[in-house]
Scaffold this motif. Structure first.
Motif, PDB file in Angstrom:
ATOM      1  N   ALA A  61      -9.405   5.331   1.118  1.00 62.71           N
ATOM      2  CA  ALA A  61      -8.090   6.397   0.713  1.00 62.71           C
ATOM      3  C   ALA A  61      -7.109   5.638   1.962  1.00 62.71           C
ATOM      4  O   ALA A  61      -5.541   5.875   1.642  1.00 62.71           O
ATOM      5  N   LEU A  62      -7.039   6.187   3.249  1.00 60.83           N
ATOM      6  CA  LEU A  62      -5.933   5.325   4.529  1.00 60.83           C
ATOM      7  C   LEU A  62      -5.630   3.916   3.578  1.00 60.83           C
ATOM      8  O   LEU A  62      -4.225   3.653   4.257  1.00 60.83           O
ATOM      9  N   SER A  63      -7.121   2.942   3.275  1.00 60.74           N
ATOM     10  CA  SER A  63      -7.086   1.300   2.870  1.00 60.74           C
ATOM     11  C   SER A  63      -5.309   1.635   1.930  1.00 60.74           C
ATOM     12  O   SER A  63      -4.443   0.781   1.714  1.00 60.74           O
ATOM     13  N   VAL A  64      -5.254   3.039   0.733  1.00 60.84           N
ATOM     14  CA  VAL A  64      -4.684   2.510  -0.054  1.00 60.84           C
ATOM     15  C   VAL A  64      -3.486   3.060   0.722  1.00 60.84           C
ATOM     16  O   VAL A  64      -1.892   2.606  -0.340  1.00 60.84           O
ATOM     17  N   LEU A  65      -3.237   4.450   1.388  1.00 62.70           N
ATOM     18  CA  LEU A  65      -2.205   4.472   1.803  1.00 62.70           C
ATOM     19  C   LEU A  65      -1.376   3.507   2.710  1.00 62.70           C
ATOM     20  O   LEU A  65       0.000   3.111   2.508  1.00 62.70           O
ATOM     21  N   GLU A  66      -1.706   2.624   3.219  1.00 64.37           N
ATOM     22  CA  GLU A  66      -1.465   1.686   4.129  1.00 64.37           C
ATOM     23  C   GLU A  66      -0.808   0.668   3.504  1.00 64.37           C
ATOM     24  O   GLU A  66       0.134   0.232   3.046  1.00 64.37           O
ATOM     25  N   LYS A  67      -1.356   0.626   2.131  1.00 63.10           N
ATOM     26  CA  LYS A  67      -1.198  -1.147   1.336  1.00 63.10           C
ATOM     27  C   LYS A  67       0.619  -0.252   0.428  1.00 63.10           C
ATOM     28  O   LYS A  67       1.298  -0.850   0.280  1.00 63.10           O
ATOM     29  N   ARG A  68       0.532   0.995   0.381  1.00 59.58           N
ATOM     30  CA  ARG A  68       1.281   1.619  -0.190  1.00 59.58           C
ATOM     31  C   ARG A  68       3.009   1.384   0.754  1.00 59.58           C
ATOM     32  O   ARG A  68       3.612   0.989   0.398  1.00 59.58           O
ATOM     33  N   ALA A  69       1.983   1.529   1.805  1.00 56.76           N
ATOM     34  CA  ALA A  69       3.764   1.797   2.980  1.00 56.76           C
ATOM     35  C   ALA A  69       4.093   0.179   2.996  1.00 56.76           C
ATOM     36  O   ALA A  69       5.177   0.280   3.628  1.00 56.76           O
ATOM     37  N   ASN A  70       3.254  -0.709   3.052  1.00 57.14           N
ATOM     38  CA  ASN A  70       3.752  -2.672   2.909  1.00 57.14           C
ATOM     39  C   ASN A  70       3.852  -2.447   1.408  1.00 57.14           C
ATOM     40  O   ASN A  70       4.161  -3.976   1.709  1.00 57.14           O
ATOM     41  N   GLY A  71       4.283  -2.339   0.727  1.00 54.54           N
ATOM     42  CA  GLY A  71       5.568  -2.552  -0.718  1.00 54.54           C
ATOM     43  C   GLY A  71       3.654  -2.666  -1.445  1.00 54.54           C
ATOM     44  O   GLY A  71       4.372  -2.811  -2.671  1.00 54.54           O
ATOM     45  N   ASP A  72       2.951  -2.459  -0.809  1.00 52.50           N
ATOM     46  CA  ASP A  72       1.754  -2.185  -2.559  1.00 52.50           C
ATOM     47  C   ASP A  72       0.925  -2.002  -3.384  1.00 52.50           C
ATOM     48  O   ASP A  72       0.724  -0.882  -3.042  1.00 52.50           O
ATOM     49  N   TYR A  73       1.939  -1.714  -4.835  1.00 53.56           N
ATOM     50  CA  TYR A  73       1.476  -0.520  -5.776  1.00 53.56           C
ATOM     51  C   TYR A  73       0.522  -1.236  -6.107  1.00 53.56           C
ATOM     52  O   TYR A  73       0.603  -0.114  -7.968  1.00 53.56           O
ATOM     53  N   SER A  74      -0.359  -2.033  -5.997  1.00 54.47           N
ATOM     54  CA  SER A  74      -1.100  -2.650  -7.356  1.00 54.47           C
ATOM     55  C   SER A  74      -1.839  -0.914  -7.507  1.00 54.47           C
ATOM     56  O   SER A  74      -2.375  -0.413  -6.332  1.00 54.47           O
TER      57      SER A  74
END
Length: 408
Positions: A61-74
């Protein structure tokens, strides 16, 4: 001995480290805040299992949040691995079954007899669904509960006409007024085996049964008490009007009027309960007047004709537990008296069967159905029939064709 101490110490350190990690995971995932927002309270064992389940998915879940913060919305495919959620226990809504019944009674103000009859239903329902609450009852649970009310002592017809009807009506009202989300009783059905009809006359009295009752009533030529007056006159009034027996037992002297030479009785909510909650005026059959009914009314006066209304009676102030009316008590006593005369077939009612007999005789003499309904107080079956109710004078003419009962 040293080996044992070393092993125990290692286990102790592992347990303490596990506790520390679990506590940190719980804090990071804000499990306490989540459980509080959901209104959940877990014991120690359940809480430990919950934190373990959260811990397994916290890093993804934290990994997904990190991706979202970096602009990755896959798309995150992790939820696809979770089993389908099944809530084994319905969540209580905060409103209980009894709460709904109480709100319905205060808002709709049903007849006291209805409240008394339905009270047992909602007391039983409250006990069964106390934990789930009114909004937590599923259709399957509602169906199982309703069908479970059918016993050797309680017939399917009673469950359908009282238990299911009460449940469906109150929950339907609550659904309309947004007190609950769904009505779980809406689609519930109760199959009632077709009753074997052994009587040719159906639910109406036979000629012999009617004669037995009317002859017995004539033995009270000089009734001295309200009970004797009820036995003398209520059967005859029901026989010549098809009125509900409770409508007759609540009559008062003030309800008997002379309308331009036509004697009538006003069946009105002012005197007590009427099923339609409407006043209707019914002409008195000439045979009633010939027997001296008007003379009896004039002797009694303006008050109750068939029960004692001179004594003060304490009434219940609780709308959920209404007192039984004196007119209802008179009606019950009258039914017991009729059964004692030998008119005891369980397939007929000792009082209500007059209503069936009046309808049948009315059809036989060709009384228009609209007039018959107006006299008996049946609701018109079509919207068009509700327009232009017959005048009292018209009903009086129609009633002149109704034959006298012959007791010979």
């Amino acid at each position: 001995m040293g080996d044992i101490v070393s092993e125990s110490t290692g286990d102790f350190i592992s347990v303490r480290l596990g506790d520390f990690v679990g506590i940190r995971m719980a804090e990071l995932a804000r499990t306490a805040s989540f459980l509080a927002s959901e209104g959940k309270a877990l014991n120690d064992t359940a809480y430990a299992l919950f934190v373990d389940a959260v811990s397994d998915n916290l890093l993804p879940a934290l990994s997904v949040l990190e991706k979202r913060a970096n602009g990755d919305y896959s798309r995150d495919e992790t939820p696809d691995t979770f089993p389908a959620f099944k809530d084994s226990h319905a969540r209580a809504s905060g409103v209980s079954c009894w709460d709904l019944f109480e709100a319905y009674v205060h808002a709709v103000k049903p007849a006291p007899t209805t409240v008394t009859r339905w009270r047992a239903v909602f007391l039983a329902m409250q006990q069964r669904f106390a934990e789930a609450g009114a909004d937590g009852i599923t259709e399957d649970a509602a169906r199982a509960w309703i069908h479970g009310q059918i016993t050797e002592e309680r017939q399917a017809s009673t469950v359908r006409e009282v238990w299911l009807s009460a449940s469906r009506t109150v929950f339907g009202w609550a659904r309309v007024h947004k007190r609950i989300r769904e009505n779980p009783f809406k689609e519930v059905k109760v199959d009632v085996p077709r009753k074997v009809q052994k009587r040719e006359d159906g639910r109406s009295f036979t000629t012999e049964e009617a004669s037995t009752i009317l002859k017995a009533s004539l033995t009270y030529q000089k009734p001295a008490t309200p009970t004797e007056r009820a036995r003398r006159w209520v059967p005859w009034l029901c026989a010549y009007s098809g009125a509900r027996s409770g409508e007759i037992t609540q009559l008062r002297g003030v309800d008997i009027e002379n309308r331009e030479g036509v004697y009538v009785m006003k069946i009105t909510p002012d005197a007590g309960t009427t099923k339609t909650r409407q006043t209707r005026t019914v002409p008195l059959h000439e045979h009633l007047i010939a027997q001296g009914f008007i003379d009896m009314v004039q002797q009694v006066g303006q008050g109750a004709l068939f029960y004692n209304d001179m004594t003060v009676r304490k009434q219940s102030s609780d709308p959920l537990k209404p007192s039984r009316s004196r007119a209802a008590t008179t009606r019950a006593h009258l039914g017991t008296w009729v059964r004692g005369l030998g008119v005891d077939d369980p397939d007929i009612s000792p009082n209500h069967s007059w209503r069936h007999l009046f309808k049948r005789i009315g059809d036989e003499i060709g009384m228009p159905e609209k007039y018959n309904d107006a006299i008996t107080g049946h609701v018109a079956p079509t919207q068009g029939r509700k327009y232009g109710p017959p005048k009292v004078s018209t009903l009086a003419v129609a009633l002149t064709k109704f034959p006298r009962y012959k007791l010979d």
